[in-house]
Design a protein around this motif. Structure first.
Motif, PDB file in Angstrom:
ATOM      1  N   CYS A  42       0.865  -1.190   0.000  1.00 25.42           N
ATOM      2  CA  CYS A  42       0.000   0.000   0.000  1.00 25.42           C
ATOM      3  C   CYS A  42       0.894   1.230   0.000  1.00 25.42           C
ATOM      4  N   TYR A  43       0.689   2.071  -1.016  1.00 27.11           N
ATOM      5  CA  TYR A  43       1.541   3.250  -1.196  1.00 27.11           C
ATOM      6  C   TYR A  43       0.890   4.521  -0.666  1.00 27.11           C
ATOM      7  N   CYS A  44      -0.301   4.392  -0.114  1.00 25.16           N
ATOM      8  CA  CYS A  44      -1.062   5.583   0.295  1.00 25.16           C
ATOM      9  C   CYS A  44      -0.389   6.321   1.445  1.00 25.16           C
ATOM     10  N   SER A  45      -0.411   7.641   1.347  1.00 25.05           N
ATOM     11  CA  SER A  45       0.003   8.451   2.500  1.00 25.05           C
ATOM     12  C   SER A  45      -1.244   8.657   3.370  1.00 25.05           C
ATOM     13  N   ARG A  46      -1.013   9.115   4.597  1.00 24.67           N
ATOM     14  CA  ARG A  46      -2.157   9.392   5.482  1.00 24.67           C
ATOM     15  C   ARG A  46      -3.128  10.361   4.815  1.00 24.67           C
ATOM     16  N   ARG A  47      -2.533  11.368   4.129  1.00 24.90           N
ATOM     17  CA  ARG A  47      -3.379  12.387   3.507  1.00 24.90           C
ATOM     18  C   ARG A  47      -4.265  11.775   2.419  1.00 24.90           C
ATOM     19  N   GLU A  48      -3.671  10.902   1.614  1.00 25.14           N
ATOM     20  CA  GLU A  48      -4.466  10.274   0.543  1.00 25.14           C
ATOM     21  C   GLU A  48      -5.610   9.441   1.118  1.00 25.14           C
ATOM     22  N   ILE A  49      -5.322   8.770   2.233  1.00 21.43           N
ATOM     23  CA  ILE A  49      -6.369   7.942   2.841  1.00 21.43           C
ATOM     24  C   ILE A  49      -7.495   8.845   3.355  1.00 21.43           C
ATOM     25  N   ARG A  50      -7.098   9.960   3.974  1.00 22.03           N
ATOM     26  CA  ARG A  50      -8.107  10.921   4.466  1.00 22.03           C
ATOM     27  C   ARG A  50      -8.948  11.451   3.318  1.00 22.03           C
ATOM     28  N   GLU A  51      -8.263  11.798   2.213  1.00 22.51           N
ATOM     29  CA  GLU A  51      -8.989  12.380   1.085  1.00 22.51           C
ATOM     30  C   GLU A  51      -9.917  11.356   0.439  1.00 22.51           C
TER      31      GLU A  51
END
Ligand code: GLU
Length: 298
Positions: free
Chosen positions: A97-106
């Protein structure tokens, strides 16, 4: 011999809420004649400090809570965590999983993306090969997630009765290589032969996922008891802003450890206000307590 445990993270002094959970975990174990262990969950090197390990153990001892055997240090068990990860990877139960915290939030804010329980929105679950390659080319280091498949899991909690949950795609290894809590907790509880996990209600939601992980790894599933969190006068979960919330702060105000223990015991109906029962009395009273009274409600 059956065994219970208390597994704090040494990120600061234990507050009264943690101490109440510790007291209850100890009472569950000792009233059943079980062993009781302490494990320091210190996998996050930035947040955890040796002085908090010492301070937390001192506070437990001051309240009269004893434990068996040496304290287990989670960070010393990384090879066992890694072996479990390799097993899950080889069996196809993980994905990067390459997601950053911000991407997950968005992603969670996008239409239809919101999950009331804050579960992973699944962006990388079926990431096309080209997109995976692009992220790799950007130098992004992936975390490793469980291919959870939202499997439904039901279990009997000693406090909550029958609980139905689903398996979440939790992080198993962070992108800095550190094993994640949900993996380490099941590997370590099994290695320590823990048969009963008593902990705060905030972890009820991840229990289905942990039970699933136990099954995938061929580990025995412990019995669970999720106890209410202590709340401040405003009804919010107890925190620093509620004032004198650590044992040291209470001692500085002139209270004795026995008085603090009595206050914690009174909060679950094991002592009348102003009474200072011994641990032997608390064990006796706990034996007659209905564990379902330890729930904080919905
Ligand atoms: N280390 C976790 C915490 O302090 C508790 C883990 C557990 O009891 O499973 O919240």
């Amino acid at each position: 011999m059956a065994s219970g445990r208390f597994a704090p993270s040494p990120t600061g002094p234990l507050h009264l809420g943690n101490l109440r959970t510790a007291l209850l975990a100890w009472l569950f174990a000792r009233s059943a004649g079980s062993a009781f262990s302490v494990r320091m969950e210190d996998l996050d090197p930035l947040a955890c400090r040796p002085e908090h390990v010492a301070g937390q153990l001192r506070d437990l001892a001051a309240l009269g809570l004893d434990w068996d055997g040496p304290v287990v240090t989670q960070s010393a068990r990384r090879s066992a965590h890694e072996a479990a990860l390799q097993h899950l990877i080889a069996a196809g139960h993980t994905y990067p999983c390459y997601c950053s915290r911000r991407e997950i939030r968005e992603a969670a804010l996008a239409p239809n993306g919101a999950d009331p329980e804050g579960r992973y929105p699944g962006t990388c679950r079926r990431l096309p090969v080209a997109q995976r390659a692009r992220r790799e080319a950007q130098g992004r280091r992936p975390a490793l997630r469980l291919q959870g498949g939202a499997v439904p899991i039901a279990f009997e909690d000693r406090v909550h009765g029958r609980v139905e949950g689903t398996v979440d795609d939790v992080v198993l290894r962070r992108n800095d290589g550190t094993p994640a809590y949900n993996l380490a907790v099941v590997v370590d509880d099994a290695a320590m032969a823990i048969e009963e996990v008593v902990r705060g209600e905030d972890l009820l939601a991840v229990t289905a996922t942990q039970i699933h992980l136990c099954r995938l790894l061929g580990l025995p599933v412990p019995v669970h008891a999720h106890v209410a969190l202590l709340r401040g006068a405003d009804g919010q979960r107890l925190a620093k802003r509620h004032g004198a919330v650590t044992l040291a702060q209470r001692l500085a105000l002139g209270q004795s450890p026995q008085e603090v223990r009595a206050e914690l015991a009174a909060s679950v109906g094991l002592a009348a206000p102003g009474q200072c029962p011994t641990t032997a009395t608390l064990l006796e009273r706990f034996g007659a307590l209905d564990p379902t009274s330890l729930s904080g409600g919905p």
